[in-house]
Design a protein around this motif. Structure first.
Motif, PDB file in Angstrom:
ATOM      1  N   PRO A 410      43.898  39.862  59.969  1.00 13.14           N
ATOM      2  CA  PRO A 410      43.470  41.057  59.219  1.00 13.14           C
ATOM      3  C   PRO A 410      44.021  41.077  57.796  1.00 13.14           C
ATOM      4  O   PRO A 410      43.328  41.480  56.862  1.00 13.14           O
ATOM      5  CB  PRO A 410      44.037  42.210  60.055  1.00 13.14           C
ATOM      6  N   GLN A 411      45.277  40.626  57.623  1.00 10.51           N
ATOM      7  CA  GLN A 411      45.875  40.646  56.296  1.00 10.51           C
ATOM      8  C   GLN A 411      45.127  39.716  55.344  1.00 10.51           C
ATOM      9  O   GLN A 411      44.857  40.065  54.184  1.00 10.51           O
ATOM     10  CB  GLN A 411      47.356  40.234  56.379  1.00 10.51           C
ATOM     11  N   ALA A 412      44.765  38.533  55.828  1.00 11.79           N
ATOM     12  CA  ALA A 412      44.032  37.587  54.988  1.00 11.79           C
ATOM     13  C   ALA A 412      42.642  38.110  54.658  1.00 11.79           C
ATOM     14  O   ALA A 412      42.144  37.933  53.537  1.00 11.79           O
ATOM     15  CB  ALA A 412      43.940  36.236  55.700  1.00 11.79           C
ATOM     16  N   MET A 413      42.001  38.780  55.614  1.00 12.17           N
ATOM     17  CA  MET A 413      40.660  39.312  55.382  1.00 12.17           C
ATOM     18  C   MET A 413      40.673  40.447  54.376  1.00 12.17           C
ATOM     19  O   MET A 413      39.760  40.571  53.549  1.00 12.17           O
ATOM     20  CB  MET A 413      40.044  39.795  56.696  1.00 12.17           C
ATOM     21  N   HIS A 414      41.712  41.276  54.413  1.00 12.13           N
ATOM     22  CA  HIS A 414      41.773  42.397  53.477  1.00 12.13           C
ATOM     23  C   HIS A 414      41.880  41.920  52.044  1.00 12.13           C
ATOM     24  O   HIS A 414      41.415  42.596  51.114  1.00 12.13           O
ATOM     25  CB  HIS A 414      42.960  43.303  53.828  1.00 12.13           C
ATOM     26  N   LYS A 415      42.477  40.750  51.849  1.00  7.12           N
ATOM     27  CA  LYS A 415      42.546  40.173  50.502  1.00  7.12           C
ATOM     28  C   LYS A 415      41.217  39.540  50.096  1.00  7.12           C
ATOM     29  O   LYS A 415      40.900  39.446  48.910  1.00  7.12           O
ATOM     30  CB  LYS A 415      43.651  39.119  50.456  1.00  7.12           C
ATOM     31  N   MET A 416      40.454  39.135  51.097  1.00 11.15           N
ATOM     32  CA  MET A 416      39.207  38.428  50.833  1.00 11.15           C
ATOM     33  C   MET A 416      38.039  39.379  50.597  1.00 11.15           C
ATOM     34  O   MET A 416      37.294  39.276  49.612  1.00 11.15           O
ATOM     35  CB  MET A 416      38.889  37.499  52.027  1.00 11.15           C
ATOM     36  N   VAL A 417      37.840  40.334  51.499  1.00  6.83           N
ATOM     37  CA  VAL A 417      36.708  41.253  51.427  1.00  6.83           C
ATOM     38  C   VAL A 417      37.010  42.480  52.286  1.00  6.83           C
ATOM     39  O   VAL A 417      37.715  42.382  53.300  1.00  6.83           O
ATOM     40  CB  VAL A 417      35.409  40.553  51.915  1.00  6.83           C
TER      41      VAL A 417
END
Length: 776
Positions: A410-417
């Motif tokens: 989730p943390q990586a996705m929040h930075k992505m989109v």
């Protein structure tokens, strides 16, 4: 010399084929099968049509029903069943091509003759190809017959299906030829052909989750290779595939026969097979790339080709790269369709039509896990009590045979989109020249977006302004953010509804005129059923907007005429006192069903309206509670009714309407007025170098969430207010082959002739030939 020898071998092999009962048996079985599927559907259709012609005065044809497709290509059609059963016919035909020579010892005579091995292989294969043409000729009998049974047969579709049939049967024959070279036993050869065809039909589902081998196994698969041709779309990718498969097994046959004459180590012989396989895969992979794929839509209506409007949008995108990223959430909706093993299916079903016109589309895939309990009131945690997001994702990854390490956190996705507005379900994000738009999936029978939604998503990537609909709020109007029965969420901003405004290219927002001004980018304002009198501030802003030539839709309700009439007075329109009543057996009396006028039917290219225009029938709309609308013939606008009640069935009820007792009775003494009344009006005028468009409707409930958002009528209203730009309609004309030109009696006779008489004649002819051959 070489060509003559190949033809001589083919002629000899054909003679052997027809001097055996197998070829005649297969021919008779094939004819009987085709005759049954053709005549049964034709006979049933002719009987139904005859009943409709005699008893339905309005019957003209079967609308969007194509008899070419129904009789030849549907699951009960000739081609579909012929292809389904083809694997049973071909191995029996090809099982003795070479094994017979080996078993009889005649192969040694061929080896000792000046005839080369490749001539033997090509000659025998040519013989089978000629026999296969005979099967196509059988299909041709029914296609020619269809010209006398069906109006305007779509021969383009049939010829494409015939090509697919012939290529498939020839590929099967090449497999059978190779299997025949491996053994002296014909039955073993036939079984080997069955197994090989089965493997090639199922290999497309193997190792699809692994990127390195997905495209290779999918390319080798025969399953679905004729599907596009059956629909009338010929692609170089599919044609080359069948050619490669046939050539590969012919090469195997040559290597097998040539290797039998030579004494070489096994690895030297195996090298030839490896070279053939690698060459076939390389050619197939290159030829299947979008840039090198050609398309030919052979159907009369070009039903396999994108609508010209969609093509124009793609053309406007130019040659700049378009990137499509599929986001798959292990904890979200639509997970199954986004798994790696479904990616080729995703590309084929959804994107192949668009790649045809823009082959440089780049596809990316991101798998992740994320969850927000506020979106579904914690339903996931209730199903997995005492588990964290990560633990749930790990368990579901095991269910779907994937690894948690392959998923983005989730943390990586929040930075992505930010995918929370998309409820973390399966979604596609389109990127083009720095612009982005989302293309959604839906929990219905189709799942993937239709052409209409894809065209709207493409249009969002272009610099042209998009339509913006502002729904006025602050006076208890219908709310686009609420999902209650009365509200307007479903047809406006509901991302789960494929035909909501947000999925059709519109932007929708709410606007309180007491504290906000009307933006200059407003395509139209919607004032839907305010429950309290508009403030002076709101009223003045709306009046100024109207004076400036802005488009507007006003929806009122009975008993609240006093709220809207001060505003409508500026338009020369008034909601009349009272409520419309239309007593029926099934509905409550205030539920009226006005019909659409000619102006209403021509409002937009909605399918229901196009069908009504073609058939000449009327279209009725259920309005749960409406009143009549009056207008001045000398007002500032040209007024055209869109919906009118039926005069003899409807009246305007004065005073209080009681609905929980006996049906109301028309009472002129109480002020009731009977007649045909408009419930929706279109107002137009020329101002500020453009046409101003306004819709006034006396019912707001028909567009509520409870009523499905107004379905086709609400979309037609918004399309008209947007000058016909959005939604981007992609209508298709009805097929011309939607009527039979044969009577049931003639169809019954044809059924007897094709199912019984024709096979009997072939049986007699084959028996005579075989008996004469045996006597010689």
């Amino acid at each position: 010399m070489k060509i003559k020898m190949i033809f001589k071998i083919a002629r000899t092999e054909l003679r052997n084929l027809f001097y055996s009962p197998v070829a005649w048996f297969l021919l008779i079985a094939f004819i009987t099968q085709c005759a049954a599927f053709y005549t049964n559907q034709l006979y049933d259709g002719a009987k139904l049509q005859d009943v409709l012609l005699k008893n339905s005065p309005g019957f003209k044809d079967f609308g969007d029903r194509s008899f070419t497709k129904n009789i030849f290509l549907n699951p009960d059609g000739i081609f579909f069943n012929a292809l389904q059963n083809l694997y049973l016919f071909v191995p029996l035909l090809s099982m003795g091509l070479i094994s017979r020579e080996i078993n009889n010892g005649t192969i040694k005579l061929l080896y000792s003759s000046p005839v080369k091995v490749r001539w033997i292989v090509l000659g025998k294969y040519l013989a089978v190809m000629v026999y296969n043409l005979l099967l196509v000729l059988v299909l041709g009998i029914f296609m020619i017959t269809a010209a006398f049974n069906i109006r305007s047969v779509d021969y383009g579709m049939l010829l494409s299906a015939s090509l697919g049939f012939y290529l498939l049967v020839c590929a099967y024959s090449a497999i059978g030829l190779f299997m025949s070279s491996l053994t002296t036993y014909q039955i073993v050869s036939a079984i080997g052909s069955f197994v090989t065809i089965f493997i090639l039909s199922r290999i497309g589902g193997l190792w699809q989750k692994y990127d390195l081998v997905r495209d290779l196994t999918y390319f080798l698969s025969m399953s679905g290779r004729t599907e596009k041709m059956l629909k009338g779309l010929i692609t170089t990718r599919d044609v080359i595939y069948f050619v490669i498969i046939a050539a590969m097994f012919l090469a195997f046959t040559y290597l097998r026969l040539a290797g039998a004459r030579e004494s070489r180590p096994w690895y030297i012989k195996a090298r030839g097979y490896v070279v053939v396989v690698v060459s076939a895969l390389l050619i197939g992979y290159i030829s299947s790339r979008p840039l090198f794929t050609g398309y030919w839509d052979t159907t009369a209506g070009k039903v396999n080709t994108l609508h010209p409007r969609t093509q124009q949008i793609i053309k406007e995108l130019g040659n700049d790269p378009l990137e499509v990223t599929l986001y798959t959430n292990m904890l979200g909706g639509g997970i199954v369709m986004g798994l790696p093993e479904r990616r080729n299916e995703y590309l084929s079903e959804l994107w192949d039509r668009y790649v045809r016109f823009k082959p440089d589309i780049k596809f990316k895939y991101v798998s992740y896990y994320d969850y927000d309990s506020s979106l579904d009131n914690g339903a996931l945690y209730r199903n997995f009590p005492h588990k964290t997001q990560k633990q749930i994702a790990e368990m579901l990854s095991d269910v779907y045979d994937t690894k948690l390490s392959q998923l983005e956190t989730p943390q990586a996705m929040h930075k992505m989109v930010d995918l929370r507005p998309e409820h973390y379900r399966l979604v596609m994000q389109l990127k083009y020249k720095g612009r982005t738009s989302f293309l959604r999936t839906f929990d219905d029978g189709i799942f993937w977006p239709d052409e209409q939604e894809v065209a709207a998503a493409f249009k969002r990537l272009l610099p042209a302004p998009l339509p913006r609909i502002y729904f006025l709020t602050g006076d208890l109007e219908r709310n686009i953010y609420k999902r209650g029965e009365r509200e307007y969420n479903f047809h406006s901003i509901d991302k789960g509804n494929r035909v909501s405004l947000i999925n059709l290219g519109f932007d929708a927002d709410s606007l309180s005129l007491d504290v906000q001004n009307i933006p200059g980018d407003a395509t139209a304002l919607v004032l839907a059923d305010p429950k309290i009198v508009l403030s002076a501030t709101s009223l003045n802003k709306i009046r100024q907007y109207i004076d400036d030539g802005g488009n507007l839709m006003v929806l009122g309700e009975p008993c609240k005429q006093y709220v809207l009439n001060p505003l409508l007075q500026q338009l020369g329109v008034q909601l009349m006192d009272g409520i419309l009543v239309q007593p029926t057996r099934d509905e409550m009396p205030q539920m009226v069903t006005p019909y659409m006028t000619a102006t209403g039917i021509n409002l937009a290219e909605e399918r229901a309206l196009l069908l009504a225009k073609q058939s000449g029938d009327s279209v009725k709309v259920l309005m749960p509670s409406a009143t009549a609308i009056a207008w001045s013939a000398h007002g500032p606008y040209t007024v055209q009714p869109l919906l009118m009640t039926v005069g003899q069935q409807t009246w305007l009820k004065a005073g209080r309407l009681v609905t929980d007792s006996v049906p109301p009775v028309y009472s002129p003494q109480e002020g009731d007025i009977k007649g045909s009344f408009p419930t929706a009006l279109a107002l137009i005028r020329q101002t500020n170098h453009r046409q101003q468009r306004i819709i006034v409707c006396s019912d707001a409930d028909f567009m509520s969430n409870l009523r499905g958002g107004g379905t086709f009528l609400s979309r037609a209203f918004y399309n008209w207010l947007d000058d016909g730009k959005f939604p981007i309609y992609t209508p298709r004309p009805n097929p011309k082959d939607n009527l039979l030109i044969i009577k049931p009696t003639a169809a019954g006779i044809l059924k007897i002739m094709y199912i019984w008489v024709l096979p009997a004649l072939i049986l007699v002819l084959g028996s005579i030939l075989l008996i004469r051959r045996k006597r010689k």
